[in-house]
Every structure is written in structure tokens, then in C-alpha cells.
Design a protein around this motif. Structure first.
Motif, short mmCIF file in Angstrom:
data_model
loop_
_atom_site.label_atom_id
_atom_site.label_comp_id
_atom_site.label_asym_id
_atom_site.label_seq_id
_atom_site.Cartn_x
_atom_site.Cartn_y
_atom_site.Cartn_z
N ILE A 249 -49.53 -13.64 5.90
CA ILE A 249 -49.06 -12.84 7.03
C ILE A 249 -50.20 -12.01 7.61
N ALA A 250 -51.24 -11.79 6.81
CA ALA A 250 -52.40 -11.05 7.31
C ALA A 250 -53.13 -11.81 8.40
N GLN A 251 -52.85 -13.09 8.53
CA GLN A 251 -53.51 -13.89 9.57
C GLN A 251 -52.84 -13.72 10.94
N CYS A 252 -51.67 -13.10 10.96
CA CYS A 252 -50.96 -12.85 12.23
C CYS A 252 -51.61 -11.65 12.91
N ARG A 253 -52.82 -11.82 13.38
CA ARG A 253 -53.63 -10.70 13.83
C ARG A 253 -53.15 -10.07 15.14
N SER A 254 -52.22 -10.71 15.82
CA SER A 254 -51.68 -10.13 17.06
C SER A 254 -50.48 -9.23 16.79
N LEU A 255 -50.04 -9.18 15.54
CA LEU A 255 -48.83 -8.46 15.19
C LEU A 255 -48.95 -6.97 15.53
N VAL A 256 -47.96 -6.47 16.26
CA VAL A 256 -47.92 -5.07 16.66
C VAL A 256 -46.80 -4.34 15.92
#
Length: 464
Positions: A249-256
Motif C-alpha cells: 500500500i506504500a506504493q500508492c503514492r498519490s494517496l491523500v
């Protein structure tokens, strides 16, 4: 994967999918063998049925099985049994000598029997999983697990239609077809308030997805492939049965925004903060989290953190790096949260702080530095404030109280330093005290020690 468990391929596969954090996946060779033998193993309904059939005692069984060590060599076991038989038939040995000699070989035999007992339990479970698989596959053929509305949406996309937003909430869905991951133009997907237990790995195909709502389902895990949703900005998984979040989930770098509240989480991925550098809102309340990973202090964009009703034992020393943080709720961690690090005072933009229902006794001395703090809740803490009424005062009042206490502490420390310095100077300090006394006497018209002693007075005047 523990080598001993590789003789139970289906069990090892199901254990990994039930708790990826605790059980490593089988080897690629075993996974390929399973795919050939169980072609529908990745079907969400099938894997869900398999996981539900795992007994709750499996963790203890695996622990004991793994702690037994290597299984004795068959030849050694056979030889030990023969020796025991010979000893029992030897009438020339006394009962005591026979018992001692037999004990040497009995240990090997008992270890073999324990190995066999636990291995039989796992073997029986492997066979039971095979039967559960067959039953689950059979139920697929006669059921309507895949909602017709879902199929219609997929067909529209396959026919060339532009589908950007899908709302399938409140549909009592149990399954999602793999084909859902082929709607490459999808931007928003709402699957909340259904009966989903798993997501297909093919969800990674939704490359443009920005919003994913999976709240109020029965999810026990998220697929590792969720880390491939590089444009995902909002993820809501509240109200499920998650025990962990995938490291990916750390790869979802666009997560706000990430809402993982009201689950069974006991921890957060160790690397979560290194990847989610754009995260602004993190809601993890109503879980069983004990510690925050140190990487979380790298979330420099984080503005909102809600971690109430957990089992938080403390905050990372580097918590002060979250300089964008405006709201933090750490309430109702009860007996677990007993202190705060001094670095909490580095949260320069903190406006709201809820620490109620904990066991905090003191606030950091530098607490007054939280200049922007507007709302502060310290209720139900054994704070050692004097007066005690200070606990219920406004954030500004508490901050001013802590500022004055800090100033008093600084003054006391300075005075202590002066006294310590005088002690270290020894005789020189005595001379200064004597000189101060003479000056006082001169200005008051008196004398020092009776009659005035001119030589000393002259000497003092020369020195002054």
C-alpha cells in the motif's frame, strides 16, 4: 515458507491469503502446481470458503509443529524400537538398568510419535481443504453470486462505452468478477455496504482509479496488487475485518486519504510513511494498534490523524516531524498511553489535540510551544496538575500555565547553576561574600565585625 509446510501446499496457500503478514507464500513451483490442480483457487468465493474452514487452533498447532525440530531419521527410529524390544527381553538386566538404557532410545521414538501426531492433524486439514474446495466450486455453478448489474457494467465497457464512475453500493454483492479489472478508464468505484470478503487481484488493472470505497464489507485482507493503483487518491476500507494492510500500500503514492478505521488491525505496514508522502488524512480509530511505525513520521503532508480507541503504547520520538499536522485524536487508548514525547511540541500547526481517557500523568515541559493549539481535551487522565482544576481549562490557559512553569524551571536551573559555580570556586566565593558584607556595612553606616578595620576597608576600596 517453512520447508515442513510445503508438504501441505493447499494449507500453506490458504494460510498466506488469510494472514499475509504472518505466513509467507508458497514457492512458485508449488503455486504453479496448485493452479493446475485447483484452477478456481483464486476465485474470491472459493478462497473465502477455504479460509473460513481453517480452525482457530491452527496457529498453536503450527507453532508446536515448527518448534519440534527435524523429524528423526526413519532408520534411527526403527533401530531405537528394535533396541527397546531387545532390552525388554533381556532378563539379565535389573529393572533400574533396563529403564535407564531404554530411556536413551525411547526419546527418539517419542519425538517421532509427536511429529506423526501433529503431521496427521495437518494432513487431515489438507484433505479437508480439498473437500471444501470441491464444495465451493460446485456452489458456483448453481448460484447467482455475480450480480447481473455488475455484468452489465462490464459488458458496456467491453462494447466500447466510456465508464468512469461505478456505484455498486448496497447490492449484497459476494463476488467481483476478474473482468472488472479490465475497465481501464474507471476513475471512481463504490463497493460499500456489500458482503465482499475478497478483492480479485485483477483490480490492479484499474490504472486510472482515483477513488475506491470498500467500506462496510467483510474483507479479511487486501490483495498485494492494490499497490499498483498508482493514481489512487482516496481509499476507504472502514468497517471490515482486516487484520493487516499489505506492505504494497506504500506504493500508492498519490494517496491523500486513507480510512482503515473499525477493523482488527494490530499494526501498520513498517514502510507506510516512506511511500505515502502525500497523505493528508489517516483514520485508524477503533482498531488494536499498539505502536506507530517510525516511518509514519515521514508523512510530512499529514494534516489529520485519528487513532482513538486503539492500544497505543506511545508515540515515536520523531513525531515532531509531522509539521503539517493540524488535528490529532489519541483519546481512549486507556491504560496503554501513559506519556508523550517532548517532540510533540514541535507540531507547530497543531490546532486540535484530544488526549482524553488515557493514563497520562504529565505533559511535556515544552508543551507551551504549541502556539496554534485551540482545542485541548485532557479529561479522564491522572494528570499531576496543581491546581487540579487546570485540567479542564482551555488550551490557551493550559499553554500559559505550562509557559509560566517552564520559566520558573529555567529560573530555578539558573539559580542552581550559580550556586554550583560558587561552590566550585571555593575560597574565592568566601572573599566575595566577605566583600559584599563590607560594602553593605559601609553604606548602612555600620562596621564589619565590631570596630571598623581600616586596612581591610582600604584594601577593599582599592579592589573596588
Amino acid at each position: 515458507m517453512d520447508h515442513d509446510l510445503e508438504i501441505f501446499p493447499l494449507l500453506s496457500y490458504v494460510l498466506h491469503h488469510s494472514d499475509p503478514a504472518s505466513h509467507a507464500p508458497p514457492s512458485l513451483a508449488i503455486q504453479q502446481s496448485l493452479a493446475n490442480r485447483y484452477p478456481l483457487l483464486t476465485n474470491p468465493h472459493v478462497i473465502s470458503s477455504l479460509i473460513e474452514s481453517i480452525p482457530s487452533t491452527i496457529t498453536q498447532t503450527l507453532y508446536v509443529f515448527g518448534s519440534l525440530g527435524p523429524r528423526p531419521d526413519p532408520l534411527a527410529v526403527s533401530s531405537a524400537r528394535s533396541k527397546i524390544a531387545e532390552i525388554r527381553e533381556n532378563d539379565s538386566l535389573s529393572p533400574e538398568d533396563a529403564a535407564k538404557e531404554e530411556q536413551l532410545y525411547a526419546t527418539v521414538v517419542r519425538l517421532e510419535e509427536v511429529h506423526e501426531g501433529y503431521e496427521k492433524q495437518l494432513r487431515d486439514l489438507e484433505e479437508e481443504l480439498g473437500r471444501v474446495y470441491a464444495s465451493a466450486v460446485e456452489s458456483l455453478s448453481g448460484g447467482d453470486e455475480v450480480n447481473e448489474e455488475v455484468l452489465a457494467v462490464i459488458k458496456e465497457a467491453e462494447d466500447g462505452g466510456v465508464v468512469e464512475r461505478i456505484d455498486l453500493s448496497d447490492r449484497e454483492l459476494k463476488l467481483l468478477p476478474d473482468a472488472l479489472g479490465k475497465i481501464v478508464g474507471l476513475v471512481s468505484l463504490n463497493l460499500s455496504r456489500n458482503n465482499l470478503k475478497f478483492l480479485p487481484d485483477t483490480i490492479s488493472g484499474l490504472e486510472k482509479l482515483e477513488e475506491l470505497d470498500l467500506s462496510s464489507n467483510r474483507l479479511v485482507s487486501l490483495p498485494d496488487s492494490i499497490g499498483l493503483l498508482l493514481n489512487l487518491r482516496i481509499l476507504n476500507v472502514t468497517g471490515n475485518k482486516l487484520t493487516s494492510l499489505p506492505e504494497s500500500i506504500a506504493q500508492c503514492r498519490s494517496l491523500v486519504e486513507l480510512d482503515a478505521s473499525f477493523n482488527n488491525l494490530t499494526s501498520l505496514p513498517a514502510n507506510i510513511g516512506y511511500g505515502l508522502l502525500n497523505l493528508e488524512r489517516l483514520s485508524i480509530q477503533l482498531n488494536k494498534i499498539r505502536f506507530f511505525p517510525n516511518s509514519m513520521c515521514e508523512m510530512r503532508s499529514l494534516r489529520y490523524l485519528d487513532a482513538h480507541m486503539n492500544e497505543i503504547h506511545g508515540l515515536p520520538i520523531a513525531i515532531g516531524r509531522l509539521t503539517s499536522l493540524e488535528v490529532m485524536n489519541l483519546s481512549s487508548n486507556f491504560s496503554d498511553l501513559t506519556e508523550l514525547p517532548d517532540t510533540i511540541s514541535d507540531l507547530a500547526n497543531l490546532r486540535e489535540l484530544d488526549l482524553s481517557n488515557n493514563q497520562i500523568r504529565v505533559l511535556p515541559d515544552s508543551f507551551f510551544r504549541l502556539e496554534k493549539l485551540e482545542k485541548l481535551n485532557l479529561d479522564q487522565n491522572p494528570l499531576e496538575f496543581s491546581p487540579q482544576e487546570m485540567v479542564n481549562q482551555s488550551a490557551e490557559t493550559v499553554r500559559e500555565f505550562m509557559r509560566k512553569r517552564w520559566e520558573e524551571m529555567v529560573e530555578e536551573e539558573q539559580l542552581r547553576s550559580v550556586i554550583e559555580a560558587e561552590k566550585q570556586q571555593g575560597g574565592a566565593t568566601g572573599w566575595l561574600s566577605w566583600g559584599s558584607s563590607i560594602v553593605t556595612s559601609l553604606f548602612s553606616g555600620g562596621t564589619h565585625g565590631g570596630a571598623a578595620k581600616k586596612p581591610k576597608d582600604s584594601f577593599l576600596n582599592e579592589q573596588l
